[in-house]
Design a protein around this motif. Structure first.
Motif, PDB file in Angstrom:
ATOM      1  N   VAL A  31      -0.981  15.955  -1.558  1.00 13.86           N
ATOM      2  CA  VAL A  31      -1.398  15.273  -2.784  1.00 13.86           C
ATOM      3  C   VAL A  31      -1.370  13.763  -2.538  1.00 13.86           C
ATOM      4  CG1 VAL A  31       0.953  15.251  -3.725  1.00 13.86           C
ATOM      5  CG2 VAL A  31      -1.010  15.046  -5.272  1.00 13.86           C
ATOM      6  N   THR A  32      -2.373  13.076  -3.087  1.00 12.15           N
ATOM      7  CA  THR A  32      -2.475  11.620  -2.941  1.00 12.15           C
ATOM      8  C   THR A  32      -2.301  10.955  -4.299  1.00 12.15           C
ATOM      9  OG1 THR A  32      -3.931  11.797  -1.022  1.00 12.15           O
ATOM     10  CG2 THR A  32      -3.946   9.708  -2.213  1.00 12.15           C
ATOM     11  N   LEU A  33      -1.347  10.041  -4.376  1.00 10.48           N
ATOM     12  CA  LEU A  33      -1.087   9.263  -5.587  1.00 10.48           C
ATOM     13  C   LEU A  33      -1.720   7.884  -5.405  1.00 10.48           C
ATOM     14  CD1 LEU A  33       2.686  10.208  -6.041  1.00 10.48           C
ATOM     15  CD2 LEU A  33       0.651  11.399  -6.894  1.00 10.48           C
ATOM     16  N   ILE A  60       4.738  -2.274   0.663  1.00  7.92           N
ATOM     17  CA  ILE A  60       3.725  -3.060   1.369  1.00  7.92           C
ATOM     18  C   ILE A  60       3.892  -4.529   0.981  1.00  7.92           C
ATOM     19  CG2 ILE A  60       1.256  -3.557   1.618  1.00  7.92           C
ATOM     20  CD1 ILE A  60       0.690  -0.623   1.156  1.00  7.92           C
ATOM     21  N   LYS A  61       4.013  -5.402   1.989  1.00  7.55           N
ATOM     22  CA  LYS A  61       3.983  -6.851   1.803  1.00  7.55           C
ATOM     23  C   LYS A  61       2.815  -7.373   2.612  1.00  7.55           C
ATOM     24  CE  LYS A  61       8.820  -7.776   0.681  1.00  7.55           C
ATOM     25  NZ  LYS A  61       8.524  -8.343  -0.646  1.00  7.55           N
ATOM     26  N   LYS A  62       1.681  -7.503   1.912  1.00  2.00           N
ATOM     27  CA  LYS A  62       0.433  -7.825   2.594  1.00  2.00           C
ATOM     28  C   LYS A  62       0.508  -9.164   3.320  1.00  2.00           C
ATOM     29  CE  LYS A  62      -4.010  -7.102   3.388  1.00  2.00           C
ATOM     30  NZ  LYS A  62      -4.514  -5.996   4.198  1.00  2.00           N
ATOM     31  N   GLN A  63       1.165 -10.136   2.722  1.00  2.00           N
ATOM     32  CA  GLN A  63       1.214 -11.468   3.317  1.00  2.00           C
ATOM     33  C   GLN A  63       1.909 -11.447   4.676  1.00  2.00           C
ATOM     34  OE1 GLN A  63       3.041 -14.362   0.773  1.00  2.00           O
ATOM     35  NE2 GLN A  63       2.616 -16.106   2.147  1.00  2.00           N
ATOM     36  N   TRP A  64       2.890 -10.613   4.811  1.00  2.00           N
ATOM     37  CA  TRP A  64       3.640 -10.517   6.049  1.00  2.00           C
ATOM     38  C   TRP A  64       3.185  -9.333   6.924  1.00  2.00           C
ATOM     39  CZ3 TRP A  64       6.424 -14.755   6.725  1.00  2.00           C
ATOM     40  CH2 TRP A  64       6.871 -15.453   5.594  1.00  2.00           C
ATOM     41  N   LEU A  81       5.265  11.416   4.434  1.00  6.02           N
ATOM     42  CA  LEU A  81       4.632  10.334   3.684  1.00  6.02           C
ATOM     43  C   LEU A  81       3.626   9.584   4.553  1.00  6.02           C
ATOM     44  CD1 LEU A  81       7.696   8.850   1.744  1.00  6.02           C
ATOM     45  CD2 LEU A  81       6.041  10.564   0.966  1.00  6.02           C
ATOM     46  N   LYS A  82       2.480   9.262   3.945  1.00  2.00           N
ATOM     47  CA  LYS A  82       1.449   8.439   4.580  1.00  2.00           C
ATOM     48  C   LYS A  82       1.028   7.349   3.598  1.00  2.00           C
ATOM     49  CE  LYS A  82      -0.413  12.045   7.618  1.00  2.00           C
ATOM     50  NZ  LYS A  82      -1.634  12.815   8.001  1.00  2.00           N
ATOM     51  N   LEU A  83       1.000   6.120   4.073  1.00  2.00           N
ATOM     52  CA  LEU A  83       0.691   4.966   3.230  1.00  2.00           C
ATOM     53  C   LEU A  83      -0.643   4.365   3.652  1.00  2.00           C
ATOM     54  CD1 LEU A  83       1.927   3.277   0.918  1.00  2.00           C
ATOM     55  CD2 LEU A  83       2.944   1.795   2.678  1.00  2.00           C
ATOM     56  N   GLY A  88      -3.080   0.995  -0.727  1.00  2.69           N
ATOM     57  CA  GLY A  88      -1.703   1.175  -1.155  1.00  2.69           C
ATOM     58  C   GLY A  88      -1.409   2.575  -1.685  1.00  2.69           C
ATOM     59  N   SER A  89      -2.378   3.486  -1.614  1.00  2.00           N
ATOM     60  CA  SER A  89      -2.169   4.850  -2.105  1.00  2.00           C
ATOM     61  C   SER A  89      -1.161   5.580  -1.218  1.00  2.00           C
ATOM     62  CB  SER A  89      -3.491   5.614  -2.144  1.00  2.00           C
ATOM     63  OG  SER A  89      -4.398   4.998  -3.035  1.00  2.00           O
ATOM     64  N   LEU A  90      -0.394   6.508  -1.830  1.00  2.00           N
ATOM     65  CA  LEU A  90       0.649   7.255  -1.125  1.00  2.00           C
ATOM     66  C   LEU A  90       0.263   8.733  -1.062  1.00  2.00           C
ATOM     67  CD1 LEU A  90       3.533   7.087   0.133  1.00  2.00           C
ATOM     68  CD2 LEU A  90       4.385   7.762  -2.125  1.00  2.00           C
ATOM     69  N   THR A  91       0.302   9.309   0.138  1.00  2.24           N
ATOM     70  CA  THR A  91      -0.023  10.721   0.320  1.00  2.24           C
ATOM     71  C   THR A  91       1.225  11.471   0.757  1.00  2.24           C
ATOM     72  OG1 THR A  91      -2.314  10.233   0.936  1.00  2.24           O
ATOM     73  CG2 THR A  91      -1.438  12.392   1.567  1.00  2.24           C
ATOM     74  N   ILE A  92       1.504  12.605   0.084  1.00  3.01           N
ATOM     75  CA  ILE A  92       2.630  13.482   0.429  1.00  3.01           C
ATOM     76  C   ILE A  92       2.036  14.743   1.039  1.00  3.01           C
ATOM     77  CG2 ILE A  92       4.716  14.614  -0.406  1.00  3.01           C
ATOM     78  CD1 ILE A  92       4.493  12.816  -2.905  1.00  3.01           C
ATOM     79  N   THR A  93       2.393  15.023   2.278  1.00  2.00           N
ATOM     80  CA  THR A  93       1.854  16.186   2.986  1.00  2.00           C
ATOM     81  C   THR A  93       2.866  17.323   2.975  1.00  2.00           C
ATOM     82  OG1 THR A  93       2.684  15.417   5.127  1.00  2.00           O
ATOM     83  CG2 THR A  93       0.481  14.683   4.465  1.00  2.00           C
ATOM     84  N   ASN A  94       2.327  18.553   3.083  1.00  4.27           N
ATOM     85  CA  ASN A  94       3.172  19.763   3.142  1.00  4.27           C
ATOM     86  C   ASN A  94       4.253  19.729   2.061  1.00  4.27           C
ATOM     87  OD1 ASN A  94       4.051  22.241   4.118  1.00  4.27           O
ATOM     88  ND2 ASN A  94       5.356  21.346   5.697  1.00  4.27           N
ATOM     89  N   ILE A  95       3.799  19.535   0.849  1.00  2.00           N
ATOM     90  CA  ILE A  95       4.715  19.324  -0.270  1.00  2.00           C
ATOM     91  C   ILE A  95       5.452  20.619  -0.632  1.00  2.00           C
ATOM     92  CG2 ILE A  95       3.077  19.860  -2.119  1.00  2.00           C
ATOM     93  CD1 ILE A  95       4.172  17.359  -3.575  1.00  2.00           C
ATOM     94  N   THR A  96       6.683  20.481  -1.090  1.00  2.00           N
ATOM     95  CA  THR A  96       7.492  21.620  -1.537  1.00  2.00           C
ATOM     96  C   THR A  96       8.014  21.331  -2.941  1.00  2.00           C
ATOM     97  OG1 THR A  96       9.571  20.760  -0.633  1.00  2.00           O
ATOM     98  CG2 THR A  96       8.196  22.066   0.850  1.00  2.00           C
ATOM     99  N   THR A  97       8.702  22.314  -3.506  1.00  2.00           N
ATOM    100  CA  THR A  97       9.208  22.149  -4.872  1.00  2.00           C
ATOM    101  C   THR A  97      10.266  21.049  -4.975  1.00  2.00           C
ATOM    102  OG1 THR A  97      10.787  23.954  -4.423  1.00  2.00           O
ATOM    103  CG2 THR A  97       8.723  24.539  -5.506  1.00  2.00           C
TER     104      THR A  97
END
Length: 313
Positions: A31-33, A60-64, A81-83, A88-97
Motif C-alpha cells: 500500500v502507498t500512502l 526527508i530533508k530536501k535541502q540537505w 518501507l520505501k520512500l 515523499g510518498s511512503l510505501t509499505i510492502t508485504n503488509i501484515t495485521t
C-alpha cells in the motif's frame, strides 16, 4: 447559510485530521500512502509518523538531501518501507495485521500541511464450509426441513451471510480477530431454490453454493440404495455357499479316484500265484487179481486226499 457551511467544513476537516483517510488492504499486499505533492521543494521537510505514540518511521530533508527511514523499537517495519524521494510518498510492502493503525505525514517549509491515514489490514478469507446438521433422514419431504450449518474459523472483521438467490436471509458480523463463526439455515427437502453462504469483509469475499441433493436426503432416497446393498450382499453370500459346496464335491470325488487308483496299483504289484498241481481225485487201483492171490506181489498202500488205495509196485 454561509456560516453553517463554514462550520460544517471546519468539523469535516477536524474529523478527517483525527480519524484520517481510511485505507483497506489485504494481508501480504503493498500500500502507498501519498503526500499529494508532485514535487518536493528545496526547503521542504517531510516527516512520517506511526501509531498513537507518533513514532518516526521516515524523514526527508530536501535541502540537505537527507532521506531517512526509521524502524520502530519492535522492528515491525524492517525491510518493508520505501520512500519516494520526489513526492515523499511512503510505501509499505508485504503488509501484515501488525502494520494496521494511524499514519500521519507532516510537511513543513514554504507550505505547512499534514495528512492522516487510518490503515486497516485484512487477512485472506477462508472458504465457508456447509454441513448438514440433520442426524436422521426425513420421512416426508413435503413437510420436514433439513438443518444446515455454514462455518468459518480464524476470521476477524468479517460478515457471514446466507443468501437465497440474491436475497439476504440472515447474517452475522464480528470485529474480533481469530474467531470462529457459524450460521444455521433450515430448508425443505428437495428444495429447488439456489442457496449460498458468503463470507466477506470490506475488500474481499468468499462464496460457497449449497448442493441440497448432496446434504439433504429423505428416507425414501436412502431406502433404495440400502435395498441394493442388501440384495447384493445376499447374492454374494449365495455364490460363496454354492462355490464352497462345489469345491467340497470336487475334492471328495478326486480323493475317491485317487484311492481306487492306489488299490489297483497295490494289487498289480503283488506276485501272481502259481497254478497248484493237484493229483487226480480219482482213486487208482492196481491190477489185483483176486483169483491169483497166491502170486507173490508187493502191494503198497497209497494215500490220496479222498481215500487210501492199494497200488501194485
Amino acid at each position: 447559510m454561509l456560516q453553517v457551511l463554514i462550520l460544517f467544513s471546519l468539523c469535516w476537516w477536524h474529523l478527517t485530521g483525527v480519524f484520517g483517510e481510511s485505507v483497506s488492504v489485504m494481508e501480504g499486499d503493498s500500500v502507498t500512502l501519498k503526500t499529494n505533492v508532485t514535487n518536493i521543494q528545496q526547503a521542504d521537510d517531510i516527516e512520517w509518523k506511526f501509531g498513537s505514540n507518533n513514532s518516526y518511521i521516515a524523514r526527508i530533508k530536501k535541502q540537505w538531501q537527507n532521506f531517512s527511514i526509521f524502524y520502530v523499537p519492535d522492528g515491525r517495519f524492517r525491510d518493508r518501507l520505501k520512500l519516494d524521494n520526489k513526492t515523499g510518498s511512503l510505501t509499505i510492502t508485504n503488509i501484515t495485521t501488525e502494520h494496521a493503525g494511524i499514519y500521519k505525514v507532516e510537511m513543513t517549509g514554504a507550505k505547512l500541511s499534514s495528512k492522516t491515514y487510518n490503515v486497516s489490514v485484512y487477512a485472506h478469507l477462508p472458504v465457508p464450509v456447509i454441513s448438514s446438521n440433520s442426524s436422521q433422514c426425513s420421512s416426508s419431504s413435503s413437510s420436514s426441513y433439513c438443518s444446515l450449518l455454514c462455518s468459518v474459523v480464524n476470521v476477524g472483521h468479517v460478515t457471514l451471510s446466507w443468501y437465497k438467490g440474491n436475497s439476504l436471509l440472515s447474517s452475522i458480523s464480528v470485529s474480533d480477530l481469530s474467531i470462529s463463526l457459524s450460521l444455521p439455515l433450515e430448508v425443505q427437502y428437495q428444495d429447488k431454490n439456489s442457496y449460498s453462504c458468503v463470507l466477506n469483509n470490506h475488500i474481499n469475499n468468499q462464496t460457497t453454493h449449497l448442493d441440497i441433493t448432496q446434504l439433504c436426503h429423505t428416507c425414501s432416497d436412502q431406502g433404495l440404495p440400502l435395498l441394493y446393498i442388501v440384495l447384493i450382499s445376499a447374492a454374494a453370500g449365495s455364490l460363496l455357499i454354492v462355490a464352497a459346496v462345489l469345491w467340497c464335491c470336487f475334492c471328495w470325488k478326486h480323493k475317491k479316484i485317487v484311492m481306487i487308483n492306489d488299490i489297483y496299483e497295490n494289487d498289480s504289484a503283488l506276485p501272481k500265484p502259481k497254478p497248484r498241481k493237484t493229483k487226480s481225485k480219482e482213486p487208482v487201483y492196481g491190477n489185483i487179481d483176486r483169483n491169483n492171490q497166491q502170486r507173490s506181489n508187493i502191494l503198497e498202500l497209497i494215500w490220496t486226499p479222498d481215500s487210501y488205495v492199494l497200488v501194485h509196485i
